[in-house]
Design a protein around this motif. Sequence first.
Motif, PDB file in Angstrom:
ATOM      1  N   ALA A   1       0.750  -1.265   0.059  1.00  0.00           N
ATOM      2  CA  ALA A   1      -0.294  -0.048   0.086  1.00  0.00           C
ATOM      3  C   ALA A   1       0.639   1.136  -0.154  1.00  0.00           C
ATOM      4  CB  ALA A   1      -0.925  -0.144   1.156  1.00  0.00           C
ATOM      5  N   MET A   2       1.859   1.379   0.903  1.00  0.00           N
ATOM      6  CA  MET A   2       2.908   2.341   0.761  1.00  0.00           C
ATOM      7  C   MET A   2       3.613   2.574  -0.394  1.00  0.00           C
ATOM      8  SD  MET A   2       4.799   2.170   4.513  1.00  0.00           S
ATOM      9  CE  MET A   2       3.854   2.151   6.026  1.00  0.00           C
ATOM     10  N   ARG A   3       3.746   1.480  -1.293  1.00  0.00           N
ATOM     11  CA  ARG A   3       4.355   1.662  -2.579  1.00  0.00           C
ATOM     12  C   ARG A   3       3.336   2.341  -3.492  1.00  0.00           C
ATOM     13  NH1 ARG A   3       8.725   0.301  -5.539  1.00  0.00           N
ATOM     14  NH2 ARG A   3       8.438   0.105  -7.572  1.00  0.00           N
ATOM     15  N   LEU A   4       2.332   1.996  -3.348  1.00  0.00           N
ATOM     16  CA  LEU A   4       1.093   2.325  -4.409  1.00  0.00           C
ATOM     17  C   LEU A   4       0.935   4.042  -4.281  1.00  0.00           C
ATOM     18  CD1 LEU A   4      -1.392  -0.208  -4.622  1.00  0.00           C
ATOM     19  CD2 LEU A   4       0.061   0.450  -6.251  1.00  0.00           C
ATOM     20  N   MET A   5       0.848   4.162  -2.767  1.00  0.00           N
ATOM     21  CA  MET A   5       0.880   5.645  -2.628  1.00  0.00           C
ATOM     22  C   MET A   5       1.939   6.577  -2.916  1.00  0.00           C
ATOM     23  SD  MET A   5      -1.130   5.562   1.098  1.00  0.00           S
ATOM     24  CE  MET A   5      -1.678   7.043   1.067  1.00  0.00           C
ATOM     25  N   ALA A   6       3.233   6.041  -3.062  1.00  0.00           N
ATOM     26  CA  ALA A   6       4.572   6.594  -3.237  1.00  0.00           C
ATOM     27  C   ALA A   6       4.436   6.895  -4.837  1.00  0.00           C
ATOM     28  CB  ALA A   6       5.555   5.704  -2.878  1.00  0.00           C
ATOM     29  N   GLU A   7       4.078   5.850  -5.465  1.00  0.00           N
ATOM     30  CA  GLU A   7       3.974   6.232  -7.014  1.00  0.00           C
ATOM     31  C   GLU A   7       2.827   6.865  -7.384  1.00  0.00           C
ATOM     32  OE1 GLU A   7       3.026   1.876  -8.024  1.00  0.00           O
ATOM     33  OE2 GLU A   7       5.144   1.397  -8.059  1.00  0.00           O
ATOM     34  N   TYR A   8       1.601   6.952  -6.426  1.00  0.00           N
ATOM     35  CA  TYR A   8       0.728   8.023  -6.731  1.00  0.00           C
ATOM     36  C   TYR A   8       1.229   9.517  -6.616  1.00  0.00           C
ATOM     37  CZ  TYR A   8      -3.346  11.161  -5.929  1.00  0.00           C
ATOM     38  OH  TYR A   8      -4.057  12.185  -5.937  1.00  0.00           O
ATOM     39  N   GLY A   9       1.895   9.693  -5.687  1.00  0.00           N
ATOM     40  CA  GLY A   9       2.632  10.924  -5.195  1.00  0.00           C
ATOM     41  C   GLY A   9       3.627  11.538  -6.394  1.00  0.00           C
ATOM     42  N   ILE A  10       4.390  10.576  -6.887  1.00  0.00           N
ATOM     43  CA  ILE A  10       5.217  10.860  -7.945  1.00  0.00           C
ATOM     44  C   ILE A  10       4.412  11.227  -9.397  1.00  0.00           C
ATOM     45  CG2 ILE A  10       6.899  10.241  -9.843  1.00  0.00           C
ATOM     46  CD1 ILE A  10       8.301  10.732  -6.945  1.00  0.00           C
ATOM     47  N   SER A  11       3.410  10.142  -9.533  1.00  0.00           N
ATOM     48  CA  SER A  11       2.492  10.544 -10.682  1.00  0.00           C
ATOM     49  C   SER A  11       1.593  11.734 -10.652  1.00  0.00           C
ATOM     50  CB  SER A  11       1.358   9.557 -10.629  1.00  0.00           C
ATOM     51  OG  SER A  11       2.158   8.450 -11.037  1.00  0.00           O
ATOM     52  N   ALA A  12       1.317  12.145  -9.353  1.00  0.00           N
ATOM     53  CA  ALA A  12       0.368  13.394  -9.158  1.00  0.00           C
ATOM     54  C   ALA A  12       1.434  14.658  -9.526  1.00  0.00           C
ATOM     55  CB  ALA A  12       0.130  13.474  -7.720  1.00  0.00           C
ATOM     56  N   ALA A  13       2.557  14.552  -9.191  1.00  0.00           N
ATOM     57  CA  ALA A  13       3.681  15.658  -9.340  1.00  0.00           C
ATOM     58  C   ALA A  13       4.014  15.770 -10.832  1.00  0.00           C
ATOM     59  CB  ALA A  13       4.823  15.331  -8.481  1.00  0.00           C
ATOM     60  N   GLN A  14       4.091  14.590 -11.467  1.00  0.00           N
ATOM     61  CA  GLN A  14       4.396  14.671 -12.985  1.00  0.00           C
ATOM     62  C   GLN A  14       3.340  15.123 -13.610  1.00  0.00           C
ATOM     63  OE1 GLN A  14       5.336  10.414 -13.224  1.00  0.00           O
ATOM     64  NE2 GLN A  14       7.784  10.807 -13.156  1.00  0.00           N
ATOM     65  N   ALA A  15       2.042  14.792 -13.247  1.00  0.00           N
ATOM     66  CA  ALA A  15       0.923  15.305 -14.008  1.00  0.00           C
ATOM     67  C   ALA A  15       0.792  16.681 -13.691  1.00  0.00           C
ATOM     68  CB  ALA A  15      -0.420  14.453 -13.559  1.00  0.00           C
ATOM     69  N   ASP A  16       0.910  17.237 -12.570  1.00  0.00           N
ATOM     70  CA  ASP A  16       0.781  18.592 -12.218  1.00  0.00           C
ATOM     71  C   ASP A  16       1.784  19.460 -13.007  1.00  0.00           C
ATOM     72  OD1 ASP A  16      -1.171  18.388 -10.382  1.00  0.00           O
ATOM     73  OD2 ASP A  16       0.210  18.532  -8.832  1.00  0.00           O
ATOM     74  N   ALA A  17       3.148  18.917 -13.123  1.00  0.00           N
ATOM     75  CA  ALA A  17       4.235  19.839 -13.989  1.00  0.00           C
ATOM     76  C   ALA A  17       3.705  19.581 -15.513  1.00  0.00           C
ATOM     77  CB  ALA A  17       5.536  19.182 -13.961  1.00  0.00           C
ATOM     78  N   ALA A  18       3.260  18.564 -15.984  1.00  0.00           N
ATOM     79  CA  ALA A  18       2.695  18.409 -17.472  1.00  0.00           C
ATOM     80  C   ALA A  18       1.911  19.317 -17.827  1.00  0.00           C
ATOM     81  CB  ALA A  18       2.613  17.030 -17.555  1.00  0.00           C
ATOM     82  N   ARG A  19       0.841  19.831 -16.886  1.00  0.00           N
ATOM     83  CA  ARG A  19      -0.295  20.378 -17.188  1.00  0.00           C
ATOM     84  C   ARG A  19       0.188  22.051 -16.978  1.00  0.00           C
ATOM     85  NH1 ARG A  19      -3.383  17.003 -13.707  1.00  0.00           N
ATOM     86  NH2 ARG A  19      -2.782  18.371 -11.978  1.00  0.00           N
ATOM     87  N   GLY A  20       1.423  22.103 -16.445  1.00  0.00           N
ATOM     88  CA  GLY A  20       1.946  23.732 -16.198  1.00  0.00           C
ATOM     89  C   GLY A  20       1.199  24.123 -14.695  1.00  0.00           C
ATOM     90  N   GLY A  21       0.648  23.447 -13.916  1.00  0.00           N
ATOM     91  CA  GLY A  21       0.026  23.693 -12.585  1.00  0.00           C
ATOM     92  C   GLY A  21      -1.407  23.496 -12.920  1.00  0.00           C
ATOM     93  N   GLY A  22      -2.121  24.004 -12.066  1.00  0.00           N
ATOM     94  CA  GLY A  22      -3.574  23.432 -11.856  1.00  0.00           C
ATOM     95  C   GLY A  22      -3.858  23.191 -10.695  1.00  0.00           C
ATOM     96  N   PRO A  23      -5.174  22.856 -10.139  1.00  0.00           N
ATOM     97  CA  PRO A  23      -5.579  22.703  -8.964  1.00  0.00           C
ATOM     98  C   PRO A  23      -4.492  21.882  -7.872  1.00  0.00           C
ATOM     99  CG  PRO A  23      -7.345  22.105 -10.459  1.00  0.00           C
ATOM    100  CD  PRO A  23      -6.048  22.202 -11.235  1.00  0.00           C
ATOM    101  N   GLY A  24      -4.028  20.778  -8.435  1.00  0.00           N
ATOM    102  CA  GLY A  24      -3.187  20.073  -7.542  1.00  0.00           C
ATOM    103  C   GLY A  24      -1.921  20.697  -7.271  1.00  0.00           C
ATOM    104  N   GLU A  25      -1.722  21.534  -8.227  1.00  0.00           N
ATOM    105  CA  GLU A  25      -0.235  22.372  -8.045  1.00  0.00           C
ATOM    106  C   GLU A  25      -0.360  23.255  -6.939  1.00  0.00           C
ATOM    107  OE1 GLU A  25       3.512  23.118  -9.640  1.00  0.00           O
ATOM    108  OE2 GLU A  25       2.389  21.372  -9.688  1.00  0.00           O
ATOM    109  N   LYS A  26      -1.500  23.600  -6.362  1.00  0.00           N
ATOM    110  CA  LYS A  26      -1.670  24.487  -5.164  1.00  0.00           C
ATOM    111  C   LYS A  26      -1.280  23.955  -4.035  1.00  0.00           C
ATOM    112  CE  LYS A  26      -5.098  26.980  -2.661  1.00  0.00           C
ATOM    113  NZ  LYS A  26      -6.536  27.064  -2.557  1.00  0.00           N
TER     114      LYS A  26
END
Length: 181
Positions: A1-26
Amino acid sequence: AMRLMAEYGISAAQADAARGGGPGEKIVKRVFALRGLVYAQDRAELLTSLAKALRCQAVAHKGRPKNSDGRYRIVNVTILGFEADVERTAMLYASLSLQVLAGIGDQRPDRHGHPVEATAAQVGAFRRAWFRGFTVAVIDRLTKIEEQVRTEAVSKTRGTALVLVGRESRVRAVFEAEFAD
């Protein structure tokens, strides 16, 4: 479970960066009020340690009011971080606090596996030490998993290290401005 959450955290950071910001970037601020006297300081340490391991910044501070014995009834923990990281912290804390509080009642001082007579104060001290050991073990495991997932993501996707470092420095700057005292 911890690994999946870690992967989610990285994916969220990459997605925010790819969008150039957004709600999750706050960067968000969330205050947790840890009510009750039972292991409030220990629960605050678990929560702040989780937050720091998950790329957030956290500070514990005394709530009000004080009891007649001088102890606080509420300990507040303020967490600053990107929304996905704060949510990961909250989910892990909810799960782990249930686990630790379910297991702590069975903990009593012993000598080589055999129970020993102990005063209430000695049992309390033993249980607080057990809680601390639980926290240290969990944070050690979580930190290793987070670092492993980070290393894998950095080796697979160009720019990930820069995104993560940038996010960490932004959170630190906001935290330092908020809690400059």
